[in-house]
Enzyme design. Structure first.
Site, PDB file in Angstrom:
ATOM      1  N   GLU A  49      45.759  63.276   2.515  1.00 26.28           N
ATOM      2  CA  GLU A  49      46.075  63.847   1.195  1.00 26.28           C
ATOM      3  C   GLU A  49      47.574  64.032   0.970  1.00 26.28           C
ATOM      4  O   GLU A  49      48.001  65.017   0.372  1.00 26.28           O
ATOM      5  CB  GLU A  49      45.310  65.155   0.956  1.00 26.28           C
ATOM      6  N   HIS A 272      43.223  73.226   4.191  1.00 23.94           N
ATOM      7  CA  HIS A 272      42.577  72.920   5.468  1.00 23.94           C
ATOM      8  C   HIS A 272      43.417  73.497   6.599  1.00 23.94           C
ATOM      9  O   HIS A 272      44.624  73.708   6.451  1.00 23.94           O
ATOM     10  CB  HIS A 272      42.448  71.409   5.668  1.00 23.94           C
TER      11      HIS A 272
END
Length: 423
Positions: A49, A272
């Site tokens: 990402e 995350h």
């Protein structure tokens, strides 16, 4: 290479949540990530990402003294988001884009536009060949009504096959990334059973971090508390997986995750949690290598997960066929409507109404046509994965018919046999 060969590898993995204009505090988090990576000096940092080219170039420049080798895997419309930073020279690079990756009309999810992929880099470390893979699979979004389950299973199988076919010359295989699957999920089990990869969290001798190794936790201020409501301790969907081949043995000495906040700053690096693993590779006789042993006890769970995956792909295929059929009916109705409008316009009785309805009718036919073509492509993608699984299951039945002795080489594509011949 000396018989007492030993090598330490420090690995870092993080889904960076770097969506331009949408991710909070992105620039600040990228800056702190760069500082952290320079400070820790890992052998490999594998990231997901990192959607912005600007972010990648910033990290590349900032990390170049510590990680001279870097690569950004580009694919799709907005990019795969995958990138790697290595302390060691990268000998080879390639990537594979998954055949199935969600639906283009689910714009609010966006996975289809990113071109989800797996990136591969090959490193030569003290005479040892390391294949390192980084990937990001399709998100789940709704665990109770998971419309992407078949796609994620197909991606897991495609990933497993890619690793299987590209790692035959490797001594050590490493896979890091956001799999978007819980450890017990079908796709995760399929990937680990077929490739023989070991989970660093389960294998480590020393773990520090979030409870149960979870990588999305309630303590993280960027995580949606509503999404984690069914999971009070969080979920584990990011992984460091590894195995050794051909006379090598690999172990995870330590494994660590961040815990939802930065003790020095307060805000985390991402939504995350980061994963940090310390792996040790050493020489070992081939028969002592756990990843090259596939006895009868291991074949049973493999067969079960292969059959379950085959069934799930079949269900996904049936759903895709239903949507393709529905779209074909809409196309037919749209064409009939266009023909009727042509008749009305020619007759002059309702010419103005016919002209007004012409444009939306053409739009309907075009939309239904695109919808039909996409779902036909989806059917073919699912069929391909299911056909490969069917072939593997057929080979397994042949192996069972050969006698009471296990025939793992047939089932696993004779990977170890091929490796021995090459040496």
């Amino acid at each position: 290479m000396k018989p007492n060969f030993s090598l330490r590898l420090r690995i870092f993995n993080l889904n960076c949540w770097g969506i331009p204009y949408l991710s909070k505090h992105r620039a600040d988090r990228m800056r702190r990530l760069g500082d952290f990576l320079n400070q820790e000096s890992f052998d490999l940092a594998l990231l997901e990402e990192v959607w912005s080219e600007q972010d990648f170039q910033y990290l590349r420049q900032k990390l170049s003294p510590t990680y001279p080798a870097a690569h950004h895997f580009r694919s799709g419309i907005i990019g795969s988001g995958l990138c790697v930073f290595s302390k060691h020279p990268i000998q080879e690079l390639t990537q594979h884009i998954y055949t199935l990756n969600g639906y283009p009309y689910m714009i609010h999810h966006g996975d289809w536009f990113s071109g989800k992929a797996v990136g591969l880099l090959v490193l030569h470390l003290s005479g040892m060949v390391l294949n390192a893979y980084v990937t990001h699979l399709h998100a789940e979004y709704n665990r109770q009504k998971d419309i992407y389950l078949a796609h994620r299973v197909a991606q897991a199988w495609e990933l497993a096959q890619f690793i299987h076919h590209t790692s035959k010359k490797a001594d050590v295989v490493l896979l890091c990334g956001d799999l978007n699957m819980h450890p017990e999920d079908l796709g995760c089990c399929l990937l680990k059973e077929w490739t023989g990869l070991h989970d660093a969290y389960l294998e480590t001798r020393d773990f520090k971090g979030s409870e149960e190794g979870n990588t999305m936790v309630p303590k993280n201020c960027y995580v949606s508390q509503q999404e984690l409501k069914p999971f009070p301790f969080g979920v584990r969907i990011d992984y460091v997986l590894y195995k050794a081949v051909s006379g090598f043995y690999i172990s995870c000495k330590s494994f660590e995750t961040t815990t939802g906040f930065d003790p020095h700053r307060g805000t985390p690096l991402s939504d995350h949690e980061a994963l940090m693993a310390t792996l040790f590779v050493r020489h070992s006789p081939p028969q002592q290598n756990p990843s090259s042993t596939h006895g009868p006890a291991e074949r049973s769970p493999l067969m079960c997960v292969l059959k379950e995956a085959w069934t799930e792909l079949g269900l996904g295929m049936a759903q895709a066929r239903w949507w393709a059929t529905f779209a074909s009916y809409v196309i037919g109705l749209g064409l009939l409507l266009l023909a009727l409008l042509c008749v009305l316009a020619a007759g002059g009785g309702a010419g103005e109404a016919a002209i007004l309805l012409w444009t939306p009718s053409v739009g309907l036919v075009l939309w239904a046509g695109a919808f039909y073509l996409f779902h036909v492509q989806e059917v073919n993608g699912l069929y391909r994965a299911q056909a490969e699984l069917q072939h593997v299951l057929g080979r397994a039945r042949e192996a069972q018919d050969l006698g009471p002795e296990p025939q793992p080489a047939l089932l696993l594509g004779q990977q170890e046999g091929d490796r021995t011949k090459e040496q």
